[in-house]
Design a protein around this motif. Structure first.
Motif, PDB file in Angstrom:
ATOM      1  N   ALA A 317      12.103  53.664  69.229  1.00  0.00           N
ATOM      2  CA  ALA A 317      12.903  52.493  68.862  1.00  0.00           C
ATOM      3  C   ALA A 317      13.318  51.709  70.097  1.00  0.00           C
ATOM      4  CB  ALA A 317      14.128  52.928  68.067  1.00  0.00           C
ATOM      5  N   LEU A 318      13.766  52.418  71.129  1.00  0.00           N
ATOM      6  CA  LEU A 318      14.187  51.752  72.362  1.00  0.00           C
ATOM      7  C   LEU A 318      13.015  51.026  73.038  1.00  0.00           C
ATOM      8  CD1 LEU A 318      16.507  54.555  73.828  1.00  0.00           C
ATOM      9  CD2 LEU A 318      17.213  52.397  72.771  1.00  0.00           C
ATOM     10  N   VAL A 319      11.887  51.710  73.110  1.00  0.00           N
ATOM     11  CA  VAL A 319      10.699  51.108  73.731  1.00  0.00           C
ATOM     12  C   VAL A 319      10.233  49.887  72.947  1.00  0.00           C
ATOM     13  CG1 VAL A 319       8.244  51.498  74.202  1.00  0.00           C
ATOM     14  CG2 VAL A 319       9.920  53.224  74.846  1.00  0.00           C
ATOM     15  N   SER A 320      10.237  49.974  71.624  1.00  0.00           N
ATOM     16  CA  SER A 320       9.744  48.879  70.787  1.00  0.00           C
ATOM     17  C   SER A 320      10.593  47.618  70.945  1.00  0.00           C
ATOM     18  CB  SER A 320       9.727  49.306  69.315  1.00  0.00           C
ATOM     19  OG  SER A 320       8.903  50.423  69.115  1.00  0.00           O
ATOM     20  N   VAL A 321      11.910  47.787  70.958  1.00  0.00           N
ATOM     21  CA  VAL A 321      12.798  46.626  71.122  1.00  0.00           C
ATOM     22  C   VAL A 321      12.588  45.985  72.488  1.00  0.00           C
ATOM     23  CG1 VAL A 321      15.214  45.916  71.315  1.00  0.00           C
ATOM     24  CG2 VAL A 321      14.526  47.482  69.495  1.00  0.00           C
ATOM     25  N   PHE A 322      12.459  46.815  73.513  1.00  0.00           N
ATOM     26  CA  PHE A 322      12.213  46.295  74.856  1.00  0.00           C
ATOM     27  C   PHE A 322      10.909  45.493  74.913  1.00  0.00           C
ATOM     28  CE2 PHE A 322      10.034  46.988  78.964  1.00  0.00           C
ATOM     29  CZ  PHE A 322      10.896  46.284  79.795  1.00  0.00           C
ATOM     30  N   LEU A 323       9.850  46.023  74.309  1.00  0.00           N
ATOM     31  CA  LEU A 323       8.551  45.351  74.342  1.00  0.00           C
ATOM     32  C   LEU A 323       8.563  44.046  73.551  1.00  0.00           C
ATOM     33  CD1 LEU A 323       6.159  48.417  73.968  1.00  0.00           C
ATOM     34  CD2 LEU A 323       6.689  47.127  76.037  1.00  0.00           C
ATOM     35  N   THR A 324       9.386  43.981  72.515  1.00  0.00           N
ATOM     36  CA  THR A 324       9.517  42.732  71.753  1.00  0.00           C
ATOM     37  C   THR A 324      10.006  41.611  72.659  1.00  0.00           C
ATOM     38  OG1 THR A 324       9.986  43.915  69.694  1.00  0.00           O
ATOM     39  CG2 THR A 324      10.681  41.612  69.819  1.00  0.00           C
ATOM     40  N   PHE A 325      11.039  41.888  73.439  1.00  0.00           N
ATOM     41  CA  PHE A 325      11.571  40.868  74.349  1.00  0.00           C
ATOM     42  C   PHE A 325      10.572  40.526  75.455  1.00  0.00           C
ATOM     43  CE2 PHE A 325      15.604  42.343  72.499  1.00  0.00           C
ATOM     44  CZ  PHE A 325      16.167  41.109  72.171  1.00  0.00           C
ATOM     45  N   VAL A 326       9.825  41.533  75.925  1.00  0.00           N
ATOM     46  CA  VAL A 326       8.830  41.283  76.966  1.00  0.00           C
ATOM     47  C   VAL A 326       7.776  40.284  76.500  1.00  0.00           C
ATOM     48  CG1 VAL A 326       6.927  42.321  78.276  1.00  0.00           C
ATOM     49  CG2 VAL A 326       9.140  43.467  78.175  1.00  0.00           C
ATOM     50  N   VAL A 327       7.235  40.514  75.301  1.00  0.00           N
ATOM     51  CA  VAL A 327       6.152  39.648  74.835  1.00  0.00           C
ATOM     52  C   VAL A 327       6.661  38.264  74.448  1.00  0.00           C
ATOM     53  CG1 VAL A 327       6.145  40.181  72.352  1.00  0.00           C
ATOM     54  CG2 VAL A 327       3.993  39.710  73.523  1.00  0.00           C
TER      55      VAL A 327
END
Length: 440
Positions: A317-327
């Motif tokens: 969950a933490l990784v997914s939210v971070f990657l959302t903002f990155v992209v």
């Protein structure tokens, strides 16, 4: 060195196993990135679209290989947890030969029928020549990848994800150098990029074979056995069939996408290159959950395996939210690096804004699916993947009039929601069955 992941910190086990996987995946994607970046900037958007038009065909073979060998990795992890090291040797010996010879035949057939395949794909005429030259050559590397992935899967199963990373690192460096030589130096265009990739893949395979044979006596060749073939097929065929079906579905979707014209083809295929890299931490953490859970299942430690899932879902969950903002922040600038026009970049930006908010759904689905695979539930995982594909295709065609060329993004997001629902239902049903059995 092999790693026993049935003891110690679950977080440490997942991180130490997954980080090399992510780095390996990044470098493997660098093959296509470097090809696309150099060709797009040196030879232009049409040459880049030609490479993009072959992506679904090439990935058809790659995903079958990685799907099958992912099953072998779970099998190996369970065998390692049970201490059945001789069986590991039989699995490696059997399937490095079987998969190598099978995909050699597939590559020869693919090269022979390249023209017909591209015509069936509705490949636009102005990019047909680039696509044809690239596909014919890139297929040469397929048998090498089959053998490489077999060795890599077995090494991951015994807890070593670092050696595959080292192999990919060597190959990536070679690929960059050879791209510069063949694309810029010899002006071979898309064909030069394909030559560079195929040669680099061969080097990667030679390295991993020599490493495995020199470091691990249990990974040296021995005679094959019917038992090893049967057990490997039970774990490898379901994900391979699912991966193959998914790739065939992607071929259908590629044909569907080609109907929107070369700008959409260039934009969406380039966006998927970036999207694939962005999602690597999610997909590889899912693989890490599968492998760590499988070792613990093999060792009879089911409680720790369930803890792997719980910890993995929080991390996911933490990784997914971070990657959302990155992209969302960097997706458009990354697309522009490939030499595309402003109009094409805008199509890619819209794609990211459509799909990125659903990354967390995808991540949680991959975490639960990884745990189910670690438990040996390969058949269900394969069927779930095929169901996901069917939903995605149906939504693409059904919602075309509503979303236009962005239907590709929204159809995939809807399919992710479906997949998460499906694997969650399976997990809770299995959990309830275990509780009921224990109470009897």
């Amino acid at each position: 060195m092999s790693t026993d992941m049935t003891k110690g910190s679950v977080v440490k086990s997942l991180l130490s196993f997954t980080i090399p996987l992510v780095l390996s995946g990044l470098l493997q994607q660098l093959f296509n990135w470097v090809d696309a970046f150099i060709v797009g900037n040196v030879n232009g958007e049409l040459a880049l679209a030609g490479i993009g038009a072959t992506t679904s065909i090439y990935n058809l073979f790659i995903t079958v290989i990685t799907g099958f060998t992912a099953g072998l990795s779970v099998l190996t992890a369970q065998q390692y947890g049970r201490g059945e090291k001789e069986k590991i040797k039989g699995t490696l010996s059997s399937y490095s030969i079987i998969l190598g010879l099978f995909f050699l035949s597939v590559a020869i057939a693919g090269i022979a029928f390249t023209d017909g395949i591209l015509h069936l794909m509705n490949t636009p005429g102005n990019i047909f020549s680039s696509a044809e030259g690239y596909l014919r050559i890139i297929l040469i590397g397929i048998p090498f990848l089959a053998v490489y992935n077999t060795y890599s899967a077995i090494l991951r199963g015994i807890g070593n994800s670092r050696a595959p990373f080292a192999a990919v690192l060597i190959s990536s460096i070679a690929n960059v150098v050879l791209d510069l030589v063949f694309v810029i130096g010899f002006d071979y265009g898309a064909r030069g990029a394909a030559i560079a990739t195929a040669v680099s893949q061969a080097a990667m395979t030679v390295f991993i074979i020599f490493y495995a044979h020199s470091k691990y006596p249990i990974l040296r060749f021995s005679s094959s056995s019917a038992e090893a073939v049967k057990e490997g097929a039970a774990f490898g065929l379901p994900p391979a069939v699912q991966s193959g079906a998914s790739s065939i579905g992607n071929v259908i979707l590629q044909q569907f996408m080609n109907g929107f014209g070369e700008k959409t083809v260039a934009a969406i295929t380039t966006s998927y290159r970036i999207d694939t890299v962005i999602l690597l931490p999610i997909t590889n953490l899912g693989s890490g959950i599968a492998t760590v859970a499988a070792q613990n299942i093999g060792a009879g430690n089911e409680e720790r395996a369930r803890k792997v899932l719980k910890v993995g879902m929080v991390m996911m969950a933490l990784v997914s939210v971070f990657l959302t903002f990155v992209v969302l922040l960097f997706g458009s600038p990354l697309i522009a690096l490939f030499g595309l026009t402003a109009e094409t970049v805008e199509i890619g930006r819209a794609f990211f804004y459509g799909i990125a908010p659903f990354y967390v759904v995808f991540g949680l689905g991959m975490a639960i699916r990884g745990y189910l695979e670690g438990c040996g539930d390969m058949l269900f995982s394969g069927l779930a993947g095929i169901s996901f594909l069917v939903v995605r295709i149906i939504c693409s065609y059904a919602l075309d009039d509503i979303f236009g060329n962005m239907v590709i993004a929204y159809a995939e997001a809807i399919a992710w929601i479906f997949l998460l629902s499906l694997v969650s239902f399976r997990y809770f049903r299995k959990k309830r069955t275990v509780v009921e059995s224990a109470s009897v």
